[in-house]
Scaffold this active site. Sequence first.
Site, PDB file in Angstrom:
ATOM      1  N   SER A   1       0.727  -1.191   0.123  1.00 29.03           N
ATOM      2  CA  SER A   1       0.033   0.022  -0.144  1.00 29.03           C
ATOM      3  C   SER A   1       0.865   1.272  -0.020  1.00 29.03           C
ATOM      4  O   SER A   1       1.694   1.619  -1.019  1.00 29.03           O
ATOM      5  CB  SER A   1      -0.951   0.025   1.348  1.00 29.03           C
ATOM      6  OG  SER A   1      -2.089   1.032   0.988  1.00 29.03           O
TER       7      SER A   1
ATOM      8  N   HIS B   1      -6.949  -5.718  -0.176  1.00 27.27           N
ATOM      9  CA  HIS B   1      -5.684  -5.039   0.030  1.00 27.27           C
ATOM     10  C   HIS B   1      -4.811  -5.297   0.780  1.00 27.27           C
ATOM     11  O   HIS B   1      -4.901  -4.946   2.353  1.00 27.27           O
ATOM     12  CB  HIS B   1      -6.420  -3.402   0.089  1.00 27.27           C
ATOM     13  CG  HIS B   1      -5.487  -2.475   0.266  1.00 27.27           C
ATOM     14  ND1 HIS B   1      -4.776  -2.068  -0.774  1.00 27.27           N
ATOM     15  CD2 HIS B   1      -5.093  -1.535   1.234  1.00 27.27           C
ATOM     16  CE1 HIS B   1      -3.737  -1.230  -0.664  1.00 27.27           C
ATOM     17  NE2 HIS B   1      -3.824  -0.772   0.731  1.00 27.27           N
TER      18      HIS B   1
ATOM     19  N   ASP C   1     -36.601  13.674   0.773  1.00 27.70           N
ATOM     20  CA  ASP C   1     -37.249  12.696   1.588  1.00 27.70           C
ATOM     21  C   ASP C   1     -38.686  13.008   2.192  1.00 27.70           C
ATOM     22  O   ASP C   1     -39.735  12.526   1.739  1.00 27.70           O
ATOM     23  CB  ASP C   1     -36.355  12.047   2.611  1.00 27.70           C
ATOM     24  CG  ASP C   1     -36.718  10.690   3.059  1.00 27.70           C
ATOM     25  OD1 ASP C   1     -35.988  10.132   3.784  1.00 27.70           O
ATOM     26  OD2 ASP C   1     -37.901  10.517   3.020  1.00 27.70           O
TER      27      ASP C   1
ATOM     28  N   ASP D   1      -8.778  -6.038  -4.554  1.00 25.45           N
ATOM     29  CA  ASP D   1      -8.463  -4.844  -3.677  1.00 25.45           C
ATOM     30  C   ASP D   1      -9.689  -3.818  -3.650  1.00 25.45           C
ATOM     31  O   ASP D   1     -10.162  -3.641  -4.876  1.00 25.45           O
ATOM     32  CB  ASP D   1      -7.244  -4.387  -4.107  1.00 25.45           C
ATOM     33  CG  ASP D   1      -6.647  -3.255  -3.207  1.00 25.45           C
ATOM     34  OD1 ASP D   1      -7.329  -2.270  -2.813  1.00 25.45           O
ATOM     35  OD2 ASP D   1      -5.276  -3.281  -3.128  1.00 25.45           O
TER      36      ASP D   1
ATOM     37  N   ASP E   1     -42.867  14.202   0.787  1.00 29.43           N
ATOM     38  CA  ASP E   1     -43.935  13.374   0.440  1.00 29.43           C
ATOM     39  C   ASP E   1     -44.568  12.875   1.768  1.00 29.43           C
ATOM     40  O   ASP E   1     -45.541  12.004   2.055  1.00 29.43           O
ATOM     41  CB  ASP E   1     -43.677  12.008  -0.414  1.00 29.43           C
ATOM     42  CG  ASP E   1     -42.558  11.263   0.336  1.00 29.43           C
ATOM     43  OD1 ASP E   1     -41.801  10.333  -0.237  1.00 29.43           O
ATOM     44  OD2 ASP E   1     -42.047  11.558   1.765  1.00 29.43           O
TER      45      ASP E   1
ATOM     46  N   ASP F   1     -38.675   8.212   5.134  1.00 25.42           N
ATOM     47  CA  ASP F   1     -38.112   6.899   5.316  1.00 25.42           C
ATOM     48  C   ASP F   1     -37.334   6.551   4.120  1.00 25.42           C
ATOM     49  O   ASP F   1     -36.984   5.333   3.635  1.00 25.42           O
ATOM     50  CB  ASP F   1     -39.570   6.219   4.501  1.00 25.42           C
ATOM     51  CG  ASP F   1     -39.937   6.832   3.122  1.00 25.42           C
ATOM     52  OD1 ASP F   1     -41.172   6.272   2.782  1.00 25.42           O
ATOM     53  OD2 ASP F   1     -39.398   7.523   2.720  1.00 25.42           O
TER      54      ASP F   1
ATOM     55  N   VAL G   1     -43.168  11.417   4.573  1.00 24.25           N
ATOM     56  CA  VAL G   1     -42.806  10.411   5.463  1.00 24.25           C
ATOM     57  C   VAL G   1     -41.088  10.329   5.414  1.00 24.25           C
ATOM     58  O   VAL G   1     -40.811  10.451   4.259  1.00 24.25           O
ATOM     59  CB  VAL G   1     -43.377   9.054   5.331  1.00 24.25           C
ATOM     60  CG1 VAL G   1     -43.488   8.845   3.641  1.00 24.25           C
ATOM     61  CG2 VAL G   1     -42.758   8.103   5.701  1.00 24.25           C
TER      62      VAL G   1
END
Length: 524
Positions: free
Chosen positions: A200, A452, A254, A416, A257, A261, A259
Site C-alpha cells: 500500500s 488490499h 425525503d 483490492d 412526501d 423513510d 414520510v
Amino acid sequence: MKGLLSAFILLVELSLTRLVITAQQCCSPQCIALPTLFGAHILNFTAAPASNYTALVGQNGAVLTGNYTIGQFCNVSIQYTHPGWNDTINVRVWLPMDGWNGRFQGTGGGGWTTGAYQGSTSDYVLPAVANGYAAANTDGGHDSNLAHPDWALSSPGNVNFFLLQDFASVALSDMTILGKQVTQSFYGRAPYRSYWNGCSTGGRQGLMLAQRFPDLYDGILALAPAINWDSFIVAEYWAQHLDAYTLAAIAACDGLDGVIDGIVSNETACNFDPTSIVGQIFMCNGTVPRQYSGAGAIIVKAAWTGPVNPVSGKREWYGLNKDANLTAGIVGTQTIATANGTTTVGAPFSISTDWIKYFIACNASYAVTNMTDAAYFANLHQSRNRYAGIIDTSDPDLSLFKSNGGKMITWHGMTDRLIFPNGSVDYYQRVLEQDPNAADFYRLFLVPGVEHCRNGPVAGMGPYPVDVLDTLVQWVENGRAPNVLLTKNLSSPTQSYSRNVCVWPKVQTYVGGDASATSSFVCV
Ligand SMILES: *[C@@H]1O[C@H](CO)[C@@H](O)[C@H](O)[C@H]1NC(C)=O
Ligand SMILES: *[C@@H]1O[C@H](CO)[C@@H](O)[C@H](O)[C@H]1NC(C)=O
Ligand SMILES: *[C@@H]1O[C@H](CO)[C@@H](O)[C@H](O)[C@H]1NC(C)=O
Ligand SMILES: *[C@@H]1O[C@H](CO)[C@@H](O)[C@H](O)[C@H]1NC(C)=O
Ligand SMILES: *[C@@H]1O[C@H](CO)[C@@H](O)[C@H](O)[C@H]1NC(C)=O
Ligand SMILES: *[C@@H]1O[C@H](CO)[C@@H](O)[C@H](O)[C@H]1NC(C)=O
Ligand SMILES: *[C@@H]1O[C@H](CO)[C@@H](O)[C@H](O)[C@H]1NC(C)=O
Ligand SMILES: *[C@@H]1O[C@H](CO)[C@@H](O)[C@H](O)[C@H]1NC(C)=O
Ligand SMILES: *[C@@H]1O[C@H](CO)[C@@H](O)[C@H](O)[C@H]1NC(C)=O
Ligand SMILES: *[C@@H]1O[C@H](CO)[C@@H](O)[C@H](O)[C@H]1NC(C)=O
Ligand SMILES: *[C@@H]1O[C@H](CO)[C@@H](O)[C@H](O)[C@H]1NC(C)=O
Ligand SMILES: *[C@@H]1O[C@H](CO)[C@@H](O)[C@H](O)[C@H]1NC(C)=O
C-alpha cells in the site's frame, strides 16, 4: 559449481558474521558511531539492549499474521531534523544480537503512516528482526499514532510541503542511509544485501526508492502500491461522490412526501438540481424500491468504471474489479442518528477526503460532500498539477535501478477495494514501454481473491502469497527469477491448499484434476 562456490563463500561470510556478533555485544551510544547524514542535524541518539520482545502483527503484504518474538536485540533510536524545515523525524533501527542474517531490511508504512510505531499490528520491523534481519523504519516526521493528517497544513491555507516531502520520499532515503550506518557500526561490517518490504503506502514507497534512490536497495517488494497517488486518491472518492450526491438528494427531498423513510416520492416538490446524474434517475411515487436500486446501479457502475468527466467524456482513472467489496471500501455508507430516527449517509475513505480537504482545498473545513461534478474534476486536476512530482511515484524509467542490479516484485490483490489493481498494470505496461526486457528485473503478479494487502471476507478469501520476501532474496542472491508466486489458503486451515499465481500477463488456467492441487493449474 559457481553457485556452490558462492554458497560456500556466503556460508563462510555468515559464520564470520556470527563470530563478529558474539564478540560485539556492546549496544550503547558510546559503542555505536553517531550516524551522519548530509542535510540533517541529529537531535538525539539512543541505543539500549532489549530482549524477549513479543507482539502480535497482522497480515500485511508479505507479513503473515502471528505473534513474533525477538530474543536479544539492540534498540537504536535516532531523532533528527532538516534545519530550516522545522521537522522532527524519528528513525528506529533494531539489530538482532544473535543470528543476524547479514542483511538490512527497510520497512514501509500504510495510509498516511510513513512507518508503524512499535507495538502496532502493522509493525514490519518486528517480523523482519524475528527473521534475522537488521531492520528499520521512520515516522516521517508526523505521529504515526495519528494517521489523520493534522500535520498537513502549516497554517490555514498553507500546505506543509516539508512534511509532505518527508512522507513522500525524503524520509525514506534518510532512514535507509542512517539505518545502514548504524548496522555497519554495530556489527563491524556493512550489510551483505538490503531489501525493502512494503504494501500500500509501503508499496508506493518501494517504487519511490526504485525511481528516485535506485542505489539503496538490492531487492524491493512494492506490493499493492499506492502509485499515481494524486489521481487514484481522488478517484477513490468518485463513487462516494455520487453516493453522497444521491443521499443528499434523498435527504433534501425525503420529507416532502410526508414520510421520512429514505425515499423520495415527490419529485415535483424536490428542488434538487435535475441536471445532475442522480436527479435523472429518481423515479418517484409508486416505484419506491427501484429508486434505490437505480441509484445503487449508478454508484456501482461508477465504482467499476472509475471517474468519467461528463464534459470531456474522458475516463480519468480506473475503477475496482467487479468482485471487490464495495460496501467496505469506496462506496461505504453509515447509518447516523438524527432527531427523527436514523438516516444513511456516505462513509467515504478518509484518506481520500483528507487529501481533498487538506492538500487540494488547503481548508480543514472544506465541505467535500458538497462538491459538484465540476468541482470534483477541478480538484482532480489540481491534485495532479500540484503534486505529481512530489508523490505520484509513477516514473516508469527504472534504468538506474536495473543497472545497479536491483530486482523488484509487485503483487496486487485483484479484489483490492482501495487501490485499483489496474493502476499497477498501467504502471507495469509503461515500464515495459521504456524497457521491453523489464521482466529481467521487475515482475508483476495479480493475485485473484486477495484484498488490499490481506485476505478479506467473502470474495477476498482466496489463496494468499507466502514466502514472497524469500522469493525476492532468491532472485537477488541466486538469480532465480520467479515465474510464479506460491499461495496458500490461509483462511481455512482445514481446507489448506496451495496454488501458483502466474507472472503477469500469464493467468492461472485449470487443466483438470483435483482443484486443490497446485498441479491442476498451468500458467497460460
Ligand atoms: C533523547 O531520548 C531519550 C530517550 O527517549 C530521552 O530520555 C531524552 O530526553 C532525549 N533527549 C533529548 C535531548 O531529546
Ligand atoms: C526502544 O527505545 C525507545 C526509545 O528509547 C523506547 O521508546 C522503546 O520502548 C524501546 N523499545 C524496546 C522494545 O525496548
Ligand atoms: C528471555 O527469555 C529466555 C527464555 O524464556 C529466558 O531464559 C531469559 O532469562 C529471558 N531474558 C530476559 C532478559 O528476560
Ligand atoms: C497471540 O498471542 C495471544 C496471547 O497469547 C493469543 O491470544 C493469540 O491467539 C495469539 N495470536 C496468534 C495469531 O497466534
Ligand atoms: C514548528 O513546528 C511546530 C509543530 O511541530 C510548531 O508548533 C511551530 O510553530 C513551528 N515553528 C515554525 C517556526 O514554523
Ligand atoms: C408534492 O409536492 C407538490 C409541490 O410542493 C405539492 O403540491 C404536492 O401536494 C405534493 N404531493 C404529495 C403527494 O405530497
Ligand atoms: C403518487 O402516490 C400517491 C399516493 O401514494 C398517489 O395518490 C398518486 O396517484 C401517485 N401519483 C402518480 C403520478 O403515480
Ligand atoms: C481493468 O483491467 C481489466 C483487464 O485488463 C479490464 O477488463 C477492465 O475493464 C479494467 N477495468 C477498468 C475499470 O479499467
Ligand atoms: C423531525 O420531526 C419534527 C417533528 O415531527 C419535525 O418538525 C422536523 O422537521 C423533523 N426534522 C427533519 C430533519 O425531518
Ligand atoms: C473552507 O471551507 C468551508 C466549507 O466549505 C467554506 O465555508 C469556507 O469558505 C472555506 N474557506 C476558504 C478560505 O475557502
Ligand atoms: C453543504 O450543502 C448543504 C446543502 O446545500 C448545506 O446545507 C450545507 O451547509 C453545506 N455544507 C457546508 C459545510 O458548506
Ligand atoms: C464486504 O465487507 C463487509 C465488512 O467486512 C462484509 O460484512 C461483507 O460481507 C463483505 N461483502 C463482500 C461481498 O465481500
